[in-house]
Design an enzyme around this catalytic site. Structure first.
Site, PDB file in Angstrom:
ATOM      1  N   GLY A 328       0.829  -1.206   0.000  1.00 38.89           N
ATOM      2  CA  GLY A 328       0.000   0.000   0.000  1.00 38.89           C
ATOM      3  C   GLY A 328       0.856   1.246   0.000  1.00 38.89           C
ATOM      4  NE  ARG A 329       5.784   1.997   4.216  1.00 39.49           N
ATOM      5  CZ  ARG A 329       6.483   1.583   5.287  1.00 39.49           C
ATOM      6  NH1 ARG A 329       6.227   2.068   6.466  1.00 39.49           N
ATOM      7  NH2 ARG A 329       7.434   0.680   5.173  1.00 39.49           N
ATOM      8  CB  VAL A 451      -2.694   8.628   5.828  1.00 37.32           C
ATOM      9  CG1 VAL A 451      -3.813   9.491   6.331  1.00 37.32           C
ATOM     10  CG2 VAL A 451      -2.417   8.938   4.378  1.00 37.32           C
ATOM     11  CD  GLU A 452      -0.830   4.102   2.834  1.00 34.68           C
ATOM     12  OE1 GLU A 452       0.245   4.095   2.230  1.00 34.68           O
ATOM     13  OE2 GLU A 452      -1.905   3.799   2.306  1.00 34.68           O
ATOM     14  N   GLY A 453       1.782   6.291   8.078  1.00 30.35           N
ATOM     15  CA  GLY A 453       3.061   6.597   8.744  1.00 30.35           C
ATOM     16  C   GLY A 453       3.389   8.057   8.548  1.00 30.35           C
TER      17      GLY A 453
END
Ligand SMILES: Cc1cc2nc3c(=O)[nH]c(=O)nc-3n(C[C@H](O)[C@H](O)[C@H](O)COP(=O)(O)OP(=O)(O)OC[C@H]3O[C@@H](n4cnc5c(N)ncnc54)[C@H](O)[C@@H]3O)c2cc1C
Length: 758
Positions: A328-329, A451-453
């Site tokens: 995803g990332r 988002v995502e970190g």
């Protein structure tokens, strides 16, 4: 420590002088100072694969390997989807109305998204999904994002880390057979809830919990299940989700599942219609009105087979999440960021030629050109890193460190690119409305960053922290040996890794010094042509990076974790080495186009300079000054040699954005370009051609009428006066009037009634 064993020759391993005097004392020392790794840390580090990051850490990247890898491409079916349904979806979207009037995608768009399989890009065909490649997934999200960020986020989330991906990788056959076809058809809208009010970046510390128990369920007694209590926030698609993927900590005080009481993070699939699930309220993410909101539940009972993967996967949630994160990332946010860059290149570049101040297109002013060059350079770099990474995923890599690099760097590039674009647009960027091309991307920046970190954490903790352990050729082996039982076998393993590590360190020190002294000219690279020198310099800097990384680890040990200013700079250097790799690869894969040379040179020079400055900052801030002086001597024996791209090069790059060309088309390839001339992006493309066609006439008019009073009617008056004085012909006047009409259409900004009622 276990008693020593004797070797085949009869002598004890621990009698060997090297083991006795070097390896064993170091082994014992490191064992004492190395803190034990928590399970969540171990899972994060174990997740994914080592790919090009390993080569960069080696100090001697094997360029042949990456240069000879085939570029990614879309299959016919994937290209057909991008040109067909994705285009149609873009045409259907009215980003202004959905964000300011409807606060949601219209029903017809939701329907189209579901019917056409936008929510099933990663689901295999056997379950009715599209089974598209990562590259296709990236192209799709990128194209939609150039039309509407809200729609892009809606599409990207179900295809990213969430129920679909987790069921695919870890679900039981029953879960796969039931949910995947439903997700593929859009009969289920999924969301995934990890973040809690008390646990954001530190997601491993979620307080949400489930207790294994038995209770009456659907009229049946003693059903084994979990009683859940949770509170989540920021959950994308949550308010409309029918299927909630939930992460929580699982406890089994009654030992119904086994010996362990605290099983750890676990994931479950919960239909949102389940009694006790509170879902539906919304957050408002900076006026980007995709569905996002909180959800909660108290003492909600779920049968045990609702755990993803069933009871057998209880407690494996964190590992599952870490393993799936790389995909995803690597895809969604890099695609969204590149989309913003492409939109800026094409539309803001065009606008800079169309918008005139001081009787000149603003793009001709050097100050604006600096911003244009940064936009073009960053977009070239983002697109290169996006495609290289997605292609690696398609080849089976799960590059966790690289995925963190692209997430952090591309969203940061989006931030700088959109800021530059906003500066160039001036007021036209600030006044929101259907005409505004960048305002929405500007509002979306913090979302991508968070988002995502969130980026600060990703830069300062994850990239180098994970990279040093995972991608370094020796540290992982050393840590494994230290953390094992202390037997002769582990000592031998440690000794082997240590000897290798010493050789690696010496070699990097020597190569770093020698190549710096000789300006890298003796680095052998198979490449010829314009890219060769950049490969040579990058090899030198890769050796310097490996050296300085080792020195930092030696000086700071496990406290490097807290020294985020040091690890952040190391993350930046590693990132820049990767981005430069991607750019060189892209240039060669696209046939080393002469027209793209300014872009390649600008990005490579900017990258080399950035690496140098980060290294300089690192050396100035390392503790134990004498060590840092020696390191500086090895890395910069002749001082700092790289400089920023020249002004002339910057102007050449800016020029690419100011007129239609193949190079500009390559830069903006993949974005949505509407045909409808009512749309601002289409208006800019149209006006650009008309204005360039009439530019020489306009110059003539300005020149010949200089100092002559032509009244107050602006350009229209000047054209009339120029015709009257026979400075230009009627035909030329016509061209100029057409260009002026197109220009005034483009520079319009939206205004609204006093009460903003649409
Ligand atoms: C629009 C939107 C959509 C989202 N969608 C989802 C979703 O679908 N599912 C889901 O589970 N979550 C989702 N999230 C949550 C997202 O993952 C979190 O917002 C993110 O993890 C950051 O947590 P936080 O916002 O609580 O920030 P905090 O954790 O409070 O962090 C604040 C700042 O401190 C920094 N920081 C924290 N710790 C460190 C450290 N050790 N070193 C350096 N810096 C540090 C962070 O980088 C950040 O800059 C979404 C968030 C938003 C805003």
């Amino acid at each position: 420590m276990k008693p020593s064993t004797t070797t085949e020759s009869g002598s004890s391993l621990r009698d060997n002088w090297r083991i006795k005097w070097i390896t064993l004392p170091l082994f014992n020392f490191f064992k004492r100072i190395t803190p034990p790794m928590s399970d969540t840390e171990k899972d994060a580090i174990d997740a994914g694969t080592v790919w090009w990051d390993g080569e960069l850490f080696s100090g001697k990247p094997n360029w042949k390997k990456i240069r000879q890898s085939k570029p990614g491409y879309l299959s016919e079916e994937e290209q057909g989807f991008v040109d067909g349904p994705v285009n149609t979806l873009c045409e259907m979207l009215n980003d202004w109305e959905l964000n300011h009037k409807d606060f949601d995608l219209p029903d017809s768009v939701w329907q189209y998204i579901k019917e056409q399989g936008f929510l099933s890009l990663i689901i295999p065909k056997e379950y009715g999904g599209k089974d598209f490649s990562a590259l296709a997934h990236s192209e799709i999200v990128m194209k939609i994002s150039t039309r509407s960020v809200a729609a892009a986020v809606t599409v990207m989330v179900p295809n990213s880390l969430g129920p679909g991906k987790l069921i695919l990788e870890y679900g039981t056959n029953e879960q796969k057979n039931y949910y995947l076809p439903r997700l593929a058809k859009g009969e289920e809208i999924p969301c995934f809830a990890l973040t809690s009010p008390d646990a954001g970046s530190d997601a491993g510390s979620i307080p949400d919990f489930g207790i294994v128990c038995k209770q009456n369920y659907n009229g049946e007694d003693d059903v084994l299940g979990v009683r859940l209590t949770w509170e989540k926030r920021y959950i994308t698609l949550g308010p409309v989700a029918t299927l909630l993927g939930l992460a929580f900590k699982l406890y089994d005080p009654g030992h119904l599942l086994g010996d362990k009481e605290s099983l750890g993070i676990t994931c479950a699939l919960i239909p949102t219609s389940t009694p006790g699930v509170n879902i539906g309220r919304r957050h408002q993410p900076l006026n980007i009105m995709f569905m996002n909101g909180p959800n909660s539940g108290k003492d909600v009972f779920i049968p045990i087979d609702w755990l993803i993967g069933g009871a057998a996967r209880a407690g494996q949630g964190w590992r599952m999440l870490m393993e799936c994160l790389a995909d995803g990332r690597s895809i969604s946010l890099p695609a969204l960021s590149t989309g913003a860059g492409k939109l800026a290149c094409r539309s803001v570049g065009g606008y800079a030629r169309i918008r005139r101040q001081f009787k000149l297109p603003i793009g001709r002013f050097e100050g604006v050109q600096e911003a244009l060059a940064r936009i073009a350079g960053a977009t070239y770099k983002m697109d290169a890193a996006r495609t290289l990474t997605a292609t690696a995923l398609d080849r089976g890599e799960k590059p966790s460190v690289i995925s963190a690099i692209v997430k952090y760097n591309l969203t940061e590039s989006m931030r700088s690119t959109v800021n530059d674009a906003m500066d160039i647009l001036g007021g036209a960027g600030i006044c929101l409305g259907p005409q505004n091309i960048m305002g929405r991307a500007y509002q979306a920046i913090p979302i991508s960053i968070t988002v995502e970190g969130a980026n600060i954490l990703t830069r300062s903790m994850i990239v180098f922290g994970q990279g040093a352990v995972r991608s370094h050729p020796y540290i992982f082996q050393e840590i494994e040996a230290i953390n094992s039982d202390g037997s002769d076998e582990s000592l031998k393993k440690f000794d082997r890794a240590l000897i290798g590590h010493m050789g690696y360190f010496m070699s990097n020190a020597y190569r770093s010094f020698y190549h710096a002294l000789t300006s890298s000219i003796f680095v052998f690279i198979g490449a010829t042509g314009k890219t060769r020198r950049y490969y040579q310099h990058l090899t030198r800097l890769s050796a310097a990076f490996a050296l300085i990384a080792d020195i930092s680890i030696m000086l700071l040990g496990s406290s490097l974790k807290r020294k985020e200013k040091i690890s952040g700079r190391l993350a930046d250097i590693l990132s820049q080495l990767y981005l430069a790799t991607a750019v060189l690869k892209r240039f060669e894969d696209q046939g080393s186009q002469k027209d793209d040379l300014p872009l390649l040179r600008w990005v490579c020079e900017d990258t080399l300079f950035t690496i140098q400055e980060k290294m300089d900052g690192l050396l100035s801030n390392l503790p134990v000054r004498p060590v840092s002086w020696i390191a500086r001597l090895l890395i910069f024996p002749l001082g700092r040699q790289f400089s920023r791209p020249s002004d002339k090069l910057g102007s050449a790059v800016a020029e690419i954005l100011l007129s239609p060309s193949k190079s500009r088309d390559r830069l903006s390839k993949g974005m949505y370009i509407p045909e409808d001339l009512q749309q601002q992006v289409a208006k800019i493309d149209d006006a650009l051609v008309k204005i360039i066609t009439a530019e020489h006439i306009e110059r003539k008019v300005y020149r010949e009428l200089r100092g002559i009073d032509v009244g107050f009617n602006g350009m229209a008056g000047m054209i009339d006066a120029a015709v009257e004085k026979e400075i230009i012909t009627q035909d030329e006047a016509k061209l100029l009037r057409i260009a002026e009409t197109a220009r005034s259409e483009v520079i319009k900004v939206d205004d609204f009634s006093f009460d903003f009622k649409i």
